[in-house]
Design a protein around this motif. Structure first.
Motif, mmCIF file in Angstrom:
data_model
loop_
_atom_site.group_PDB
_atom_site.id
_atom_site.type_symbol
_atom_site.label_atom_id
_atom_site.label_comp_id
_atom_site.label_asym_id
_atom_site.label_seq_id
_atom_site.Cartn_x
_atom_site.Cartn_y
_atom_site.Cartn_z
ATOM 1 N N GLU A 334 0.778 -1.188 -0.133
ATOM 2 C CA GLU A 334 0.066 -0.157 0.098
ATOM 3 C C GLU A 334 0.848 1.248 0.132
ATOM 4 O OE1 GLU A 334 -2.476 -0.469 3.440
ATOM 5 O OE2 GLU A 334 -3.847 -1.915 2.551
ATOM 6 N N ALA A 335 1.923 1.107 0.858
ATOM 7 C CA ALA A 335 2.832 2.351 0.755
ATOM 8 C C ALA A 335 3.722 2.321 -0.420
ATOM 9 C CB ALA A 335 3.790 2.188 1.883
ATOM 10 N N VAL A 336 3.936 1.497 -1.068
ATOM 11 C CA VAL A 336 4.370 1.484 -2.713
ATOM 12 C C VAL A 336 3.233 2.275 -3.646
ATOM 13 C CG1 VAL A 336 5.133 0.318 -4.703
ATOM 14 C CG2 VAL A 336 6.296 -0.305 -2.347
ATOM 15 N N GLU A 337 2.209 1.549 -3.476
ATOM 16 C CA GLU A 337 1.047 2.130 -4.437
ATOM 17 C C GLU A 337 0.890 3.517 -4.038
ATOM 18 O OE1 GLU A 337 -1.885 1.963 -7.462
ATOM 19 O OE2 GLU A 337 -0.083 0.761 -6.661
ATOM 20 N N ARG A 338 0.732 3.907 -2.666
ATOM 21 C CA ARG A 338 0.573 5.407 -2.353
ATOM 22 C C ARG A 338 1.804 6.128 -2.871
ATOM 23 N NH1 ARG A 338 -1.081 3.227 2.565
ATOM 24 N NH2 ARG A 338 1.022 3.790 3.564
ATOM 25 N N ALA A 339 2.919 5.806 -2.861
ATOM 26 C CA ALA A 339 4.002 6.686 -3.304
ATOM 27 C C ALA A 339 3.907 6.670 -4.776
ATOM 28 C CB ALA A 339 5.512 5.797 -2.959
ATOM 29 N N ARG A 340 3.549 5.596 -5.603
ATOM 30 C CA ARG A 340 3.187 5.725 -6.843
ATOM 31 C C ARG A 340 2.155 6.553 -7.531
ATOM 32 N NH1 ARG A 340 0.284 3.939 -10.807
ATOM 33 N NH2 ARG A 340 -1.215 2.797 -9.396
ATOM 34 N N MET A 341 1.095 6.512 -6.687
ATOM 35 C CA MET A 341 -0.084 7.366 -6.802
ATOM 36 C C MET A 341 0.465 8.901 -6.753
ATOM 37 S SD MET A 341 -2.501 5.759 -8.011
ATOM 38 C CE MET A 341 -3.721 6.983 -7.869
ATOM 39 N N ASP A 342 1.040 8.898 -5.513
ATOM 40 C CA ASP A 342 1.944 10.387 -5.281
ATOM 41 C C ASP A 342 2.708 10.985 -6.512
ATOM 42 O OD1 ASP A 342 0.348 10.472 -2.912
ATOM 43 O OD2 ASP A 342 2.105 9.748 -1.849
ATOM 44 N N VAL A 343 3.421 10.050 -6.904
ATOM 45 C CA VAL A 343 4.422 10.438 -7.973
ATOM 46 C C VAL A 343 3.505 10.798 -9.326
ATOM 47 C CG1 VAL A 343 5.930 9.703 -9.632
ATOM 48 C CG2 VAL A 343 6.386 9.123 -7.264
ATOM 49 N N GLU A 344 2.496 9.944 -9.706
ATOM 50 C CA GLU A 344 1.456 10.312 -10.764
ATOM 51 C C GLU A 344 0.756 11.502 -10.409
ATOM 52 O OE1 GLU A 344 1.366 8.381 -13.503
ATOM 53 O OE2 GLU A 344 2.872 6.994 -12.926
ATOM 54 N N LEU A 345 0.297 11.444 -9.172
ATOM 55 C CA LEU A 345 -0.582 12.710 -8.957
ATOM 56 C C LEU A 345 0.558 14.122 -9.448
ATOM 57 C CD1 LEU A 345 -2.816 11.715 -6.184
ATOM 58 C CD2 LEU A 345 -3.419 12.099 -8.522
ATOM 59 N N ARG A 346 1.505 14.025 -8.529
ATOM 60 C CA ARG A 346 2.825 15.163 -8.651
ATOM 61 C C ARG A 346 2.739 15.366 -10.270
ATOM 62 N NH1 ARG A 346 8.278 15.395 -8.710
ATOM 63 N NH2 ARG A 346 9.134 17.217 -7.833
ATOM 64 N N LYS A 347 3.064 14.302 -11.002
ATOM 65 C CA LYS A 347 3.351 14.628 -12.400
ATOM 66 C C LYS A 347 2.128 15.213 -13.140
ATOM 67 C CE LYS A 347 6.656 10.876 -13.138
ATOM 68 N NZ LYS A 347 7.065 9.345 -13.961
ATOM 69 N N GLU A 348 1.015 14.845 -12.782
ATOM 70 C CA GLU A 348 -0.292 15.481 -13.478
ATOM 71 C C GLU A 348 -0.344 16.823 -12.832
ATOM 72 O OE1 GLU A 348 -3.508 12.776 -12.220
ATOM 73 O OE2 GLU A 348 -2.863 11.158 -13.517
ATOM 74 N N ALA A 349 -0.065 17.129 -11.592
ATOM 75 C CA ALA A 349 -0.124 18.521 -11.231
ATOM 76 C C ALA A 349 0.677 19.249 -11.692
ATOM 77 C CB ALA A 349 0.019 18.370 -9.682
ATOM 78 N N ILE A 350 1.945 18.636 -12.277
ATOM 79 C CA ILE A 350 3.276 19.362 -12.728
ATOM 80 C C ILE A 350 2.918 19.800 -14.290
ATOM 81 C CG2 ILE A 350 5.554 19.489 -13.582
ATOM 82 C CD1 ILE A 350 6.250 18.077 -10.954
ATOM 83 N N ALA A 351 2.005 18.889 -15.045
ATOM 84 C CA ALA A 351 1.671 18.868 -16.281
ATOM 85 C C ALA A 351 0.782 20.077 -16.441
ATOM 86 C CB ALA A 351 1.287 17.564 -16.656
ATOM 87 N N ARG A 352 -0.155 19.898 -15.379
ATOM 88 C CA ARG A 352 -1.342 21.064 -15.474
ATOM 89 C C ARG A 352 -0.692 22.519 -15.022
ATOM 90 N NH1 ARG A 352 -4.243 17.120 -12.706
ATOM 91 N NH2 ARG A 352 -3.721 18.294 -10.737
ATOM 92 N N GLN A 353 0.407 22.412 -14.192
ATOM 93 C CA GLN A 353 1.147 23.793 -13.996
ATOM 94 C C GLN A 353 1.788 24.339 -15.031
ATOM 95 O OE1 GLN A 353 3.569 23.471 -10.563
ATOM 96 N NE2 GLN A 353 3.442 25.713 -10.067
ATOM 97 N N LYS A 354 2.625 23.357 -15.646
ATOM 98 C CA LYS A 354 3.352 23.958 -17.067
ATOM 99 C C LYS A 354 2.330 24.572 -18.048
ATOM 100 C CE LYS A 354 7.284 21.015 -16.614
ATOM 101 N NZ LYS A 354 8.180 19.824 -17.148
#
Length: 462
Positions: A334-354
């Motif tokens: 679950e921690a790995v999945e949360r970390a992966r989701m966090d990375v995905e969400l962060r990437k998505e957030a960065i993409a939107r921010q760009k």
């Protein structure tokens, strides 16, 4: 010890009691003997009872319920004074046996007459007692009745077996618990019953009888004149005195197995006791074997139950450890999945921010613009970027350009080479949220940047 007011005889008893019991404190030995009226034998027996884990009879409850006793003469060995070895002092005519034929016939007729007369008198007396002597007597102190009888018996007959110091019910329960023979002796005033006096003085005082009774049986006695003795007399059916009955466990029931009525010689009493014991020892042996088997079975079952409980606990502990391991694996996943989701969400957030910040990037001035300067950026990947900015553009405009470039890292800082200066850092950007920082609002001219200035982009996530 004489300083304590003890006589030489009492001092000797204290020393004997100390040797028998091993009690080191002389004062304790003295107090125990005083409590038992200086009866060394009784005090020692009481001490043995305490060591065996049995409560002292003086402190034990007298409200013990007596087990039922079967009284069936067909199941008993019955001995009487008329059998060989018996004595009937009260029934034998006094005087010397005549030697003439006439005197001899007269003696025999007189003997037979007195015998039948005494027998008839006993039968009539029994019927009278049966009809009118059954008035209930309130038994208020059964232990006191027994102790009174023992005290008076010991005073009258110094040589004697050891009497059980407890109530009839306690004696029955102890005999049943210990799987021993119990002899019940019912006493009657020896002053009015010569047979009783003879039996106590001559038969029960025999060393061979004393040793056999003390070794093989429990002996309980009481005077029928007391309420406790009278109650026992009614329950076991008395025809003549002295009377002894032997009670034993037989087929899981307490039963009278031997009845000794009237006086007899010590040799005859010993033979009768041995006969009854020999005939019924097999029942006690079987009871001991059954009890041993039950105890063994209970012990084995208890050990099996304990082993089973231990096995269950071990299995539960194993299952608990497995569950902990499964939980740990699940939590890690679950921690790995949360970390992966966090990375995905962060990437998505960065993409939107760009996408949002791309509109804020100022347009690049022309080559002949007088207020333009060219800036060279070295990215962590080795890529060199060159772009023109107006000198009035701010460092935030530079940041927006680099942040929106596809080759630029997501988290970075902008520095000069020499002397090294940090022109932009993430901390400055975070601090500028909702409240612009002075460093970011400064123009490139104010920051001292010149044409063809080389700036380094450092990846903060590296």
């Amino acid at each position: 010890m004489e300083a304590d007011g003890l006589t030489n005889e009492q001092t000797e008893k204290v020393l004997q009691f100390q040797d028998l019991t091993g009690i080191e404190d002389m004062n304790v030995c003295r107090d125990v003997l005083i409590r038992h009226q200086w009866d060394l034998e009784v005090a020692f027996q009481e001490q043995l009872n305490i060591r065996e884990g049995r409560p002292t009879m003086f402190a034990a409850s007298t409200d013990v319920r007596a087990p039922a006793v079967i009284n069936d003469r067909f199941l008993q060995q019955v001995f009487s004074a008329t059998m060989p070895g018996g004595r009937m002092i009260s029934r034998v005519p006094s005087g010397p046996i005549p030697r003439s034929f006439t005197g001899l016939m007269s003696y025999v007729i007189n003997f037979v007459f007195q015998y039948f007369y005494s027998t008839l008198t006993s039968i009539v007396s029994a019927f009278v007692n049966l009809g009118s002597g059954n008035e209930p007597r309130l038994v208020t102190d059964p232990l006191g009745d027994v102790m009174k009888f023992i005290r008076e018996y010991y005073e009258r007959y110094p040589e004697h077996p050891v009497f059980y110091q407890g109530t009839y019910a306690q004696a029955l329960n102890d005999a049943k618990q210990e799987l021993r023979f119990l002899i019940v002796y019912l006493h009657k005033d020896p002053a009015k019953n010569p047979d009783v006096d003879s039996f106590c003085r001559d038969t029960l005082s025999s060393r061979s009888v004393i040793d056999y009774i003390n070794t093989h049986t429990l002996l309980w006695g009481c005077d029928v004149a007391t309420p406790e003795g009278y109650r026992v007399m009614q329950s076991i059916t008395v025809r003549s005195y002295p009377l002894m009955v032997m009670i034993s466990l037989r087929a899981n029931r307490m039963m009278i197995v031997g009845r000794f009525e009237g006086d007899c010689t010590s040799e005859e009493l010993l033979r009768r006791l041995q006969s009854v014991v020999a005939a019924n020892e097999v029942w006690l042996s079987q009871a001991r074997a059954d009890r041993l088997e039950r105890n063994f079975t209970q012990t084995l079952r208890r050990q099996q139950d304990e082993a089973y409980e231990q096995s269950l606990l071990a299995d539960e502990e194993k299952e608990r450890q497995k569950q902990l391991e499964r939980d740990a694996v699940r939590q890690a996943e679950e921690a790995v999945e949360r970390a992966r989701m966090d990375v995905e969400l962060r990437k998505e957030a960065i993409a939107r921010q760009k996408i949002e910040l791309a509109t804020l990037v100022p347009s690049e001035p022309s080559n002949d613009a007088s207020d333009a300067i060219a800036v060279v950026f070295k990215l962590p990947s080795g890529t060199r970027l060159e772009r023109r900015f107006n000198q009035t553009d701010s460092m935030q405009d530079v940041y927006h350009y680099l942040f929106c470039h596809p080759d630029s890292p997501d988290e970075f800082e902008i520095t000069t080479n020499f002397p090294k200066r940090v022109l932009y850092s993430k901390a400055d950007v975070d601090a500028a949220q909702g409240n612009a920082s002075d460093a970011l609002s400064k123009s490139l001219r104010d920051m001292g940047l010149k044409n063809r200035e080389v700036l380094f982009v450092n990846d903060l996530d590296a």
